[in-house]
Design a protein around this motif. Structure first.
Motif, PDB file in Angstrom:
ATOM      1  N   VAL A  55      39.162  37.978  35.078  1.00 36.79           N
ATOM      2  CA  VAL A  55      38.587  37.945  36.419  1.00 36.79           C
ATOM      3  C   VAL A  55      39.662  37.442  37.374  1.00 36.79           C
ATOM      4  O   VAL A  55      40.027  36.258  37.351  1.00 36.79           O
ATOM      5  CB  VAL A  55      37.339  37.040  36.480  1.00 36.79           C
ATOM      6  N   PHE A  56      40.178  38.348  38.196  1.00 39.18           N
ATOM      7  CA  PHE A  56      41.213  38.001  39.167  1.00 39.18           C
ATOM      8  C   PHE A  56      40.561  37.591  40.480  1.00 39.18           C
ATOM      9  O   PHE A  56      39.650  38.273  40.970  1.00 39.18           O
ATOM     10  CB  PHE A  56      42.113  39.206  39.443  1.00 39.18           C
ATOM     11  N   VAL A  57      41.029  36.511  41.060  1.00 38.43           N
ATOM     12  CA  VAL A  57      40.616  36.132  42.412  1.00 38.43           C
ATOM     13  C   VAL A  57      41.844  36.334  43.287  1.00 38.43           C
ATOM     14  O   VAL A  57      42.656  35.428  43.486  1.00 38.43           O
ATOM     15  CB  VAL A  57      40.117  34.669  42.478  1.00 38.43           C
ATOM     16  N   CYS A  58      42.005  37.548  43.775  1.00 33.87           N
ATOM     17  CA  CYS A  58      43.206  37.917  44.526  1.00 33.87           C
ATOM     18  C   CYS A  58      43.035  39.333  45.059  1.00 33.87           C
ATOM     19  O   CYS A  58      41.961  39.928  44.938  1.00 33.87           O
ATOM     20  CB  CYS A  58      44.451  37.837  43.641  1.00 33.87           C
ATOM     21  N   ALA A  59      44.102  39.878  45.616  1.00 31.93           N
ATOM     22  CA  ALA A  59      44.078  41.262  46.098  1.00 31.93           C
ATOM     23  C   ALA A  59      44.020  42.226  44.917  1.00 31.93           C
ATOM     24  O   ALA A  59      44.589  41.972  43.855  1.00 31.93           O
ATOM     25  CB  ALA A  59      45.325  41.542  46.934  1.00 31.93           C
ATOM     26  N   CYS A  60      43.350  43.352  45.118  1.00 34.19           N
ATOM     27  CA  CYS A  60      43.174  44.341  44.056  1.00 34.19           C
ATOM     28  C   CYS A  60      44.518  44.882  43.563  1.00 34.19           C
ATOM     29  O   CYS A  60      44.710  45.081  42.355  1.00 34.19           O
ATOM     30  CB  CYS A  60      42.322  45.498  44.592  1.00 34.19           C
ATOM     31  N   GLY A  61      45.454  45.116  44.481  1.00 32.11           N
ATOM     32  CA  GLY A  61      46.739  45.682  44.105  1.00 32.11           C
ATOM     33  C   GLY A  61      47.502  44.799  43.137  1.00 32.11           C
ATOM     34  O   GLY A  61      48.154  45.292  42.205  1.00 32.11           O
ATOM     35  N   ILE A  62      47.428  43.487  43.336  1.00 29.32           N
ATOM     36  CA  ILE A  62      48.125  42.563  42.438  1.00 29.32           C
ATOM     37  C   ILE A  62      47.560  42.678  41.030  1.00 29.32           C
ATOM     38  O   ILE A  62      48.302  42.744  40.041  1.00 29.32           O
ATOM     39  CB  ILE A  62      47.984  41.115  42.954  1.00 29.32           C
ATOM     40  N   ILE A  82      41.722  34.009  36.981  1.00 32.11           N
ATOM     41  CA  ILE A  82      43.114  33.978  37.425  1.00 32.11           C
ATOM     42  C   ILE A  82      43.164  33.921  38.948  1.00 32.11           C
ATOM     43  O   ILE A  82      42.619  34.797  39.632  1.00 32.11           O
ATOM     44  CB  ILE A  82      43.861  35.235  36.928  1.00 32.11           C
ATOM     45  N   SER A  83      43.802  32.880  39.477  1.00 31.94           N
ATOM     46  CA  SER A  83      43.875  32.740  40.943  1.00 31.94           C
ATOM     47  C   SER A  83      45.303  32.441  41.372  1.00 31.94           C
ATOM     48  O   SER A  83      46.098  31.882  40.608  1.00 31.94           O
ATOM     49  CB  SER A  83      42.940  31.635  41.424  1.00 31.94           C
ATOM     50  N   LEU A  84      45.611  32.800  42.647  1.00 30.30           N
ATOM     51  CA  LEU A  84      46.979  32.673  43.161  1.00 30.30           C
ATOM     52  C   LEU A  84      47.078  31.791  44.393  1.00 30.30           C
ATOM     53  O   LEU A  84      48.182  31.400  44.778  1.00 30.30           O
ATOM     54  CB  LEU A  84      47.527  34.066  43.509  1.00 30.30           C
ATOM     55  N   THR A  85      45.959  31.492  45.025  1.00 30.11           N
ATOM     56  CA  THR A  85      45.968  30.746  46.283  1.00 30.11           C
ATOM     57  C   THR A  85      45.041  29.544  46.197  1.00 30.11           C
ATOM     58  O   THR A  85      44.307  29.361  45.231  1.00 30.11           O
ATOM     59  CB  THR A  85      45.512  31.641  47.442  1.00 30.11           C
ATOM     60  N   GLU A  86      45.071  28.716  47.253  1.00 27.08           N
ATOM     61  CA  GLU A  86      44.205  27.530  47.294  1.00 27.08           C
ATOM     62  C   GLU A  86      42.733  27.939  47.343  1.00 27.08           C
ATOM     63  O   GLU A  86      41.902  27.387  46.613  1.00 27.08           O
ATOM     64  CB  GLU A  86      44.557  26.675  48.518  1.00 27.08           C
ATOM     65  N   LYS A  87      42.401  28.902  48.177  1.00 24.28           N
ATOM     66  CA  LYS A  87      41.016  29.366  48.245  1.00 24.28           C
ATOM     67  C   LYS A  87      40.596  30.033  46.940  1.00 24.28           C
ATOM     68  O   LYS A  87      39.462  29.894  46.486  1.00 24.28           O
ATOM     69  CB  LYS A  87      40.826  30.334  49.423  1.00 24.28           C
ATOM     70  N   GLY A  88      41.526  30.756  46.341  1.00 29.24           N
ATOM     71  CA  GLY A  88      41.237  31.388  45.059  1.00 29.24           C
ATOM     72  C   GLY A  88      40.972  30.355  43.983  1.00 29.24           C
ATOM     73  O   GLY A  88      40.076  30.518  43.145  1.00 29.24           O
ATOM     74  N   LYS A  89      41.761  29.281  43.986  1.00 30.05           N
ATOM     75  CA  LYS A  89      41.563  28.195  43.025  1.00 30.05           C
ATOM     76  C   LYS A  89      40.169  27.602  43.166  1.00 30.05           C
ATOM     77  O   LYS A  89      39.470  27.358  42.180  1.00 30.05           O
ATOM     78  CB  LYS A  89      42.608  27.107  43.236  1.00 30.05           C
ATOM     79  N   GLU A  90      39.749  27.358  44.402  1.00 29.46           N
ATOM     80  CA  GLU A  90      38.429  26.761  44.639  1.00 29.46           C
ATOM     81  C   GLU A  90      37.310  27.687  44.175  1.00 29.46           C
ATOM     82  O   GLU A  90      36.310  27.239  43.605  1.00 29.46           O
ATOM     83  CB  GLU A  90      38.277  26.439  46.132  1.00 29.46           C
ATOM     84  N   LEU A  91      37.485  29.002  44.386  1.00 33.18           N
ATOM     85  CA  LEU A  91      36.456  29.944  43.952  1.00 33.18           C
ATOM     86  C   LEU A  91      36.419  30.041  42.427  1.00 33.18           C
ATOM     87  O   LEU A  91      35.339  30.116  41.827  1.00 33.18           O
ATOM     88  CB  LEU A  91      36.722  31.325  44.557  1.00 33.18           C
ATOM     89  N   SER A  92      37.577  30.005  41.805  1.00 33.13           N
ATOM     90  CA  SER A  92      37.604  30.064  40.338  1.00 33.13           C
ATOM     91  C   SER A  92      36.934  28.823  39.753  1.00 33.13           C
ATOM     92  O   SER A  92      36.248  28.900  38.727  1.00 33.13           O
ATOM     93  CB  SER A  92      39.035  30.204  39.821  1.00 33.13           C
ATOM     94  N   LEU A  93      37.124  27.669  40.392  1.00 31.96           N
ATOM     95  CA  LEU A  93      36.474  26.441  39.933  1.00 31.96           C
ATOM     96  C   LEU A  93      34.966  26.542  40.089  1.00 31.96           C
ATOM     97  O   LEU A  93      34.198  26.139  39.189  1.00 31.96           O
ATOM     98  CB  LEU A  93      37.002  25.248  40.718  1.00 31.96           C
ATOM     99  N   ARG A 120      51.071  27.811  39.773  1.00 37.41           N
ATOM    100  CA  ARG A 120      51.449  26.401  39.720  1.00 37.41           C
ATOM    101  C   ARG A 120      51.338  25.708  41.076  1.00 37.41           C
ATOM    102  O   ARG A 120      50.906  24.543  41.164  1.00 37.41           O
ATOM    103  CB  ARG A 120      52.879  26.263  39.190  1.00 37.41           C
ATOM    104  N   SER A 121      51.695  26.386  42.156  1.00 37.71           N
ATOM    105  CA  SER A 121      51.665  25.761  43.484  1.00 37.71           C
ATOM    106  C   SER A 121      50.249  25.562  44.006  1.00 37.71           C
ATOM    107  O   SER A 121      50.043  24.868  45.004  1.00 37.71           O
ATOM    108  CB  SER A 121      52.466  26.606  44.476  1.00 37.71           C
ATOM    109  N   HIS A 122      49.272  26.169  43.340  1.00 35.59           N
ATOM    110  CA  HIS A 122      47.861  26.020  43.747  1.00 35.59           C
ATOM    111  C   HIS A 122      47.005  25.792  42.507  1.00 35.59           C
ATOM    112  O   HIS A 122      46.078  26.543  42.225  1.00 35.59           O
ATOM    113  CB  HIS A 122      47.385  27.266  44.501  1.00 35.59           C
ATOM    114  N   SER A 123      47.326  24.743  41.758  1.00 35.83           N
ATOM    115  CA  SER A 123      46.605  24.446  40.527  1.00 35.83           C
ATOM    116  C   SER A 123      45.907  23.095  40.636  1.00 35.83           C
ATOM    117  O   SER A 123      46.081  22.357  41.612  1.00 35.83           O
ATOM    118  CB  SER A 123      47.578  24.439  39.345  1.00 35.83           C
ATOM    119  N   ASP A 124      45.119  22.775  39.641  1.00 33.87           N
ATOM    120  CA  ASP A 124      44.455  21.471  39.591  1.00 33.87           C
ATOM    121  C   ASP A 124      44.420  21.000  38.145  1.00 33.87           C
ATOM    122  O   ASP A 124      44.898  21.683  37.232  1.00 33.87           O
ATOM    123  CB  ASP A 124      43.057  21.528  40.204  1.00 33.87           C
TER     124      ASP A 124
END
Length: 344
Positions: free
Chosen positions: A63-70, A7-18, A35-39
């Motif tokens: 597996v979240f790729v984001c801040a721990c609080g979220i 699960i990712s929320l940002t552009e960098k997060g998307k790349e790491l999840s890929l 949606r705003s940072h998907s592929d």
């Protein structure tokens, strides 16, 4: 294989999840990107809380790729028990730290974090006390060896005891290797493990661990319903004092491979159905209950007993019981416990 949602929320997060999805061959992954940072290869979502509400119990790991609080806020309403919650891991979008935040032992989050950390060149942040000190963890041992914890209170007592420097004992119906330094074969210990299906308590505080190593052999008439099979199986296991939770697979003759009632029963209990030809069944060595009628119809003189032994590679512990057009037998898969075995 572990089924993990990335699960990712940002552009960098998307790349790491890929990157994880493409290189982590030890897990089966599905990517969820805002949606705003998907592929093209990901599933889109608009709201993190809504997504987690939908998928929390559908995967072995989140597996979240984001801040721990979220991550913590999104999973909080769904947390129930360490015996049922999925592993939850948080990775910062820079890929520097991998943090297991839920189900570290039974869910395998600690082991998965270590594997992901090694893959990414990141630091796995393990906070559970037993792991930090290299102590025995009943949760980890049970998960790695396919054992069912019957008493979480006793498991906590043992974990606390070993952290206080107290030895915990062991009585096992099965062989084991790599005995942990925190475990003693001395029967005078205050706390201890009993590994087996008997209803006994060798220690004042006893954690009974049930092995998941039972294979069902099932024969049935054509067109029989799932409910009839279930009733026969539950009744047979009850007579043999075998918890259905200990069953790992079912087996039968190949002519029953498409029997819908049997397939529905296996699906309901999460069992893989193994099928064998009449020749394969007749080649199984052992003493079995012979039926000339079954031989005439199927080519094998016994379906349930022979298929259970064939699939398990072990010995019969429940001979053929027939009821309402269903025959049930059970065999025990050989088991060697390993205190050094890891989940992944």
């Amino acid at each position: 294989m572990v089924r993990a949602a990335l699960i990712s929320l940002t552009e960098k997060g998307k790349e790491l999840s890929l990157r994880i999805a493409q290189t982590a061959d030890f897990i089966s992954t599905e990517r969820f990107c805002l949606r705003s940072h998907s592929d093209f290869g990901s599933r889109c979502f608009e709201d993190t809380a809504g997504l987690i509400s939908h998928i929390f119990h559908r995967y072995d790991a989140l597996v979240f790729v984001c801040a721990c609080g979220i991550a913590v806020r999104s999973i909080a309403p769904h947390i129930q028990s360490k015996t049922s919650d999925p592993a939850v891991i948080v990775i910062d979008e820079g890929g520097s730290f991998v943090i297991p935040v839920l189900s570290g032992h039974l869910g395998g989050a600690n082991a998965l974090a270590l594997r992901l950390g090694s893959l990414l060149g990141a630091q796995a942040v393990i906070t559970t006390a037993t792991d930090i000190g290299g102590h025995f963890s009943p949760d980890s041992f049970a998960a790695a060896n396919g054992l069912i914890i019957t008493d979480m209170y006793a498991a906590k007592e043992i974990a606390a005891a070993v952290l206080d420097g107290e030895k915990t004992g062991i009585v096992s119906e099965y062989g084991y290797v790599g005995l942990h330094r925190d475990i003693s074969e001395d029967k005078d210990c205050r706390t201890g493990l009993y590994i087996g299906s008997k209803d006994i308590k060798p220690f004042p505080v006893t954690l009974r661990l049930l092995p998941k190593n039972i294979v069902l052999g099932i024969g049935c008439k054509r067109g029989i319903e799932c409910e009839t099979i279930e009733k026969a199986v539950v009744s047979a296991l009850k007579k043999a004092h075998i918890p259905i939770e200990c069953v790992i697979a079912a087996a039968t003759a190949d002519i029953k491979a498409n029997e819908q009632g049997l397939l529905s029963f296996c699906k309901k209990y999460g069992l893989k159905l193994h099928t064998y030809t009449a020749q394969e069944l007749m080649e199984v060595k052992g003493s079995f209950t012979v039926s000339d009628f079954v031989r005439a119809v199927t080519g094998a003189d016994n379906i349930c007993e022979r298929s259970a032994v064939k699939c398990s590679g072990g010995e019969l512990i429940l001979r053929k019981i027939a009821a309402d057009g269903v025959t049930v037998a059970a065999a025990e898969k050989p088991l060697i416990l390993d205190f050094e075995r890891k989940i992944l």
